[in-house]
Write an enzyme that holds these catalytic residues in place. Sequence first.
Site, short mmCIF file in Angstrom:
data_model
loop_
_atom_site.label_atom_id
_atom_site.label_comp_id
_atom_site.label_asym_id
_atom_site.label_seq_id
_atom_site.Cartn_x
_atom_site.Cartn_y
_atom_site.Cartn_z
CG ASP A 30 -1.90 1.04 1.24
OD1 ASP A 30 -3.14 0.45 1.21
OD2 ASP A 30 -1.66 2.27 1.25
CG ASN A 85 -12.11 -0.01 4.18
OD1 ASN A 85 -12.64 -0.55 5.20
ND2 ASN A 85 -10.86 0.53 3.92
N GLY A 91 -15.49 3.64 3.89
CA GLY A 91 -14.08 4.13 3.65
C GLY A 91 -13.43 3.66 2.46
CD GLN A 92 -14.76 -0.07 -2.74
OE1 GLN A 92 -15.89 -0.07 -2.32
NE2 GLN A 92 -14.17 -0.63 -3.58
CG HIS A 98 -8.97 -2.61 -2.18
ND1 HIS A 98 -9.62 -1.97 -2.80
CD2 HIS A 98 -8.65 -2.00 -1.26
CE1 HIS A 98 -10.14 -0.75 -2.41
NE2 HIS A 98 -9.48 -0.84 -1.16
CG HIS A 100 -6.72 -2.63 3.36
ND1 HIS A 100 -6.08 -1.15 3.05
CD2 HIS A 100 -8.23 -2.30 2.80
CE1 HIS A 100 -6.75 -0.46 2.55
NE2 HIS A 100 -7.82 -0.98 2.16
P1 DGP Z 1 -9.57 1.93 0.24
O1 DGP Z 1 -9.45 3.32 1.20
O2 DGP Z 1 -9.97 0.78 1.25
O3 DGP Z 1 -10.27 1.72 -0.93
O4 DGP Z 1 -8.07 1.62 0.33
C1 DGP Z 1 -7.28 1.93 -0.93
C2 DGP Z 1 -5.90 1.90 -0.45
O5 DGP Z 1 -5.08 1.83 -1.96
C3 DGP Z 1 -5.17 3.19 0.42
O6 DGP Z 1 -4.85 2.48 1.47
C4 DGP Z 1 -4.29 3.69 -0.37
C5 DGP Z 1 -3.97 2.58 -1.62
N1 DGP Z 1 -3.53 3.28 -2.84
C6 DGP Z 1 -4.05 4.34 -3.31
N2 DGP Z 1 -3.59 4.72 -4.52
C7 DGP Z 1 -2.53 3.89 -4.77
C8 DGP Z 1 -1.39 3.39 -5.60
O7 DGP Z 1 -1.23 4.19 -6.69
N3 DGP Z 1 -0.49 2.58 -5.13
C9 DGP Z 1 -0.60 1.83 -4.47
N4 DGP Z 1 0.44 0.77 -3.99
N5 DGP Z 1 -1.57 2.05 -3.40
C10 DGP Z 1 -2.50 2.96 -3.52
#
Ligand code: DGP
Length: 112
Positions: A30, A85, A91-92, A98, A100
């Site tokens: 992440d 989420n 919180g999505q 995905h 976490h």
């Molecule tokens: P959520 O809020 O549950 O939809 O989680 C999305 C997650 O994705 C957040 O923890 C940050 C991550 N994220 C967003 N953009 C990028 C990206 O470009 N690269 C990576 N590796 N993670 C990302």
Amino acid sequence: MSECLFCRIVRREIPAQIVQEDERALVFRDVHPQAPTHVLVIPKKHLGSLLEASDEDAALLGHLQRAASRFAAQAGLSSFRLVSNNGKGAGQTVDHLHYHLLAGRPMAWPPG
Ligand code: DGP
């Protein structure tokens, strides 16, 4: 071609620290880690969230949990949290299913 951020990571159009890959799943770090270990487990197939999954995706959903457990075992994790989420209210922020996987610090319950 999908403009979805995570689909673009699957296609290697956007860089990511990929730690595991197979024909159906990708695991990568992440970009905003919330724990010492924080990876995202995603299907290569685009599903906006679990709400878009159908019965035909049941095996894929199981496959994602197995990908998570395989990563945890290979990373030597004795405990971890796996959370997804679904929907803005939960919180999505990225509309590609995905999970976490968080580890390496104490986890509070209930989550915020
Ligand atoms: P959520 O809020 O549950 O939809 O989680 C999305 C997650 O994705 C957040 O923890 C940050 C991550 N994220 C967003 N953009 C990028 C990206 O470009 N690269 C990576 N590796 N993670 C990302």
